[in-house]
Design a protein around this motif. Structure first.
Motif, short mmCIF file in Angstrom:
data_model
loop_
_atom_site.label_atom_id
_atom_site.label_comp_id
_atom_site.label_asym_id
_atom_site.label_seq_id
_atom_site.Cartn_x
_atom_site.Cartn_y
_atom_site.Cartn_z
N LEU A 7 -0.68 14.31 -3.99
CA LEU A 7 -1.48 13.60 -2.99
C LEU A 7 -2.19 12.40 -3.60
O LEU A 7 -2.27 11.33 -2.98
CB LEU A 7 -2.50 14.55 -2.36
CG LEU A 7 -1.96 15.54 -1.35
CD1 LEU A 7 -3.03 16.55 -0.97
CD2 LEU A 7 -1.43 14.83 -0.13
N LYS A 8 -2.69 12.56 -4.83
CA LYS A 8 -3.32 11.43 -5.52
C LYS A 8 -2.32 10.30 -5.74
O LYS A 8 -2.64 9.12 -5.54
CB LYS A 8 -3.92 11.87 -6.85
CG LYS A 8 -5.17 12.70 -6.73
CD LYS A 8 -5.68 13.12 -8.09
CE LYS A 8 -6.89 14.01 -8.00
NZ LYS A 8 -7.37 14.45 -9.31
N GLN A 9 -1.11 10.67 -6.15
CA GLN A 9 -0.08 9.66 -6.38
C GLN A 9 0.28 8.94 -5.08
O GLN A 9 0.45 7.72 -5.07
CB GLN A 9 1.17 10.29 -6.99
CG GLN A 9 0.98 10.76 -8.42
CD GLN A 9 2.18 11.54 -8.94
OE1 GLN A 9 3.10 11.84 -8.21
NE2 GLN A 9 2.14 11.85 -10.22
N LEU A 10 0.37 9.71 -4.00
CA LEU A 10 0.66 9.09 -2.70
C LEU A 10 -0.45 8.12 -2.31
O LEU A 10 -0.19 7.02 -1.82
CB LEU A 10 0.81 10.16 -1.62
CG LEU A 10 2.10 10.96 -1.60
CD1 LEU A 10 2.01 12.09 -0.58
CD2 LEU A 10 3.28 10.07 -1.29
N GLY A 11 -1.70 8.53 -2.54
CA GLY A 11 -2.83 7.66 -2.22
C GLY A 11 -2.82 6.39 -3.05
O GLY A 11 -3.11 5.30 -2.53
N GLU A 12 -2.46 6.49 -4.32
CA GLU A 12 -2.37 5.31 -5.17
C GLU A 12 -1.26 4.37 -4.69
O GLU A 12 -1.44 3.15 -4.65
CB GLU A 12 -2.13 5.71 -6.62
CG GLU A 12 -3.33 6.38 -7.27
CD GLU A 12 -3.01 6.93 -8.66
OE1 GLU A 12 -1.92 6.67 -9.19
OE2 GLU A 12 -3.87 7.64 -9.19
N GLU A 58 1.38 9.03 5.74
CA GLU A 58 1.10 10.19 6.58
C GLU A 58 2.29 11.14 6.64
O GLU A 58 2.13 12.35 6.59
CB GLU A 58 0.70 9.75 8.00
CG GLU A 58 -0.66 9.07 8.07
CD GLU A 58 -1.79 9.98 7.61
OE1 GLU A 58 -1.74 11.20 7.87
OE2 GLU A 58 -2.74 9.46 7.00
N GLU A 59 3.51 10.59 6.73
CA GLU A 59 4.71 11.43 6.77
C GLU A 59 4.88 12.20 5.47
O GLU A 59 5.14 13.41 5.49
CB GLU A 59 5.94 10.55 7.04
CG GLU A 59 7.26 11.30 6.96
CD GLU A 59 7.41 12.35 8.05
OE1 GLU A 59 8.24 13.26 7.87
OE2 GLU A 59 6.70 12.28 9.08
N GLN A 60 4.72 11.54 4.33
CA GLN A 60 4.87 12.21 3.05
C GLN A 60 3.78 13.26 2.85
O GLN A 60 4.04 14.34 2.32
CB GLN A 60 4.82 11.19 1.90
CG GLN A 60 6.00 10.25 1.88
CD GLN A 60 7.32 10.96 1.70
OE1 GLN A 60 7.41 11.95 0.99
NE2 GLN A 60 8.34 10.45 2.35
N LYS A 61 2.58 12.96 3.31
CA LYS A 61 1.47 13.91 3.20
C LYS A 61 1.75 15.14 4.06
O LYS A 61 1.56 16.27 3.62
CB LYS A 61 0.17 13.24 3.64
CG LYS A 61 -1.06 14.11 3.45
CD LYS A 61 -2.34 13.35 3.71
CE LYS A 61 -2.57 13.21 5.18
NZ LYS A 61 -3.91 12.69 5.51
N GLN A 92 -1.78 0.58 -3.31
CA GLN A 92 -1.08 -0.53 -3.95
C GLN A 92 -0.18 -1.27 -2.98
O GLN A 92 0.38 -2.30 -3.32
CB GLN A 92 -0.24 -0.03 -5.13
CG GLN A 92 -1.06 0.54 -6.26
CD GLN A 92 -0.20 1.25 -7.29
OE1 GLN A 92 1.00 1.38 -7.15
NE2 GLN A 92 -0.84 1.75 -8.34
N GLY A 93 -0.04 -0.74 -1.77
CA GLY A 93 0.80 -1.39 -0.78
C GLY A 93 2.26 -0.99 -0.87
O GLY A 93 3.10 -1.58 -0.20
N VAL A 94 2.57 0.00 -1.69
CA VAL A 94 3.95 0.45 -1.83
C VAL A 94 4.36 1.25 -0.60
O VAL A 94 5.48 1.13 -0.12
CB VAL A 94 4.12 1.30 -3.12
CG1 VAL A 94 5.51 1.87 -3.23
CG2 VAL A 94 3.79 0.45 -4.34
N LEU A 95 3.44 2.07 -0.08
CA LEU A 95 3.70 2.86 1.11
C LEU A 95 2.88 2.32 2.27
O LEU A 95 1.72 1.94 2.09
CB LEU A 95 3.32 4.33 0.88
CG LEU A 95 4.11 5.12 -0.15
CD1 LEU A 95 3.51 6.50 -0.31
CD2 LEU A 95 5.56 5.22 0.27
N THR A 96 3.47 2.33 3.45
CA THR A 96 2.72 1.98 4.65
C THR A 96 1.90 3.19 5.07
O THR A 96 2.10 4.30 4.57
CB THR A 96 3.65 1.59 5.80
OG1 THR A 96 4.44 2.73 6.16
CG2 THR A 96 4.56 0.42 5.41
N GLU A 97 0.99 2.99 6.03
CA GLU A 97 0.18 4.10 6.53
C GLU A 97 1.07 5.19 7.12
O GLU A 97 0.85 6.37 6.87
CB GLU A 97 -0.81 3.59 7.59
CG GLU A 97 -1.72 4.66 8.15
CD GLU A 97 -2.72 5.19 7.13
OE1 GLU A 97 -3.08 6.37 7.23
OE2 GLU A 97 -3.14 4.44 6.22
#
Length: 94
Positions: free
Chosen positions: A68-73, A86-89, A77-82
């Protein structure tokens, strides 16, 4: 170059999530097969009934928190959209 990093990061997140989902599906399927056959596979604990049960696995929750921390980072950083975040989470938390 940023597109390449974004692609690599996204691939890493997807691969990690896919591995976690695949492992969970395998465990569930084994349980279903055992139930259909009317028995459960012998466990180590039955052979060693005198031993106390092992404590719950904390590393599983620790690894989820790290992911989850990695997803948040990646999101910050703009690598993942919102939506991707949310989907990955949702997949990670099951």
């Amino acid at each position: 170059m940023p597109g390449l990093i974004r692609g690599v990061a996204r691939t890493a997140v997807v691969a990690g999530t896919a591995t976690a989902v695949s492992n969970r599906v395998s465990r569930r399927q084994q349980g279903r097969w055992a139930a259909q056959q009317g028995y459960e596979a012998p466990s180590r604990q039955s052979a060693y009934a005198a031993e106390p049960p092992a404590p719950p696995a904390a590393p599983d929750m620790t690894s989820k928190i790290e992911q989850l921390k990695q997803l948040g980072e990646l999101k910050s950083q703009g690598v993942l959209t919102e939506a991707e975040f949310e989907e990955q989470k949702r997949v990670l938390l099951g």
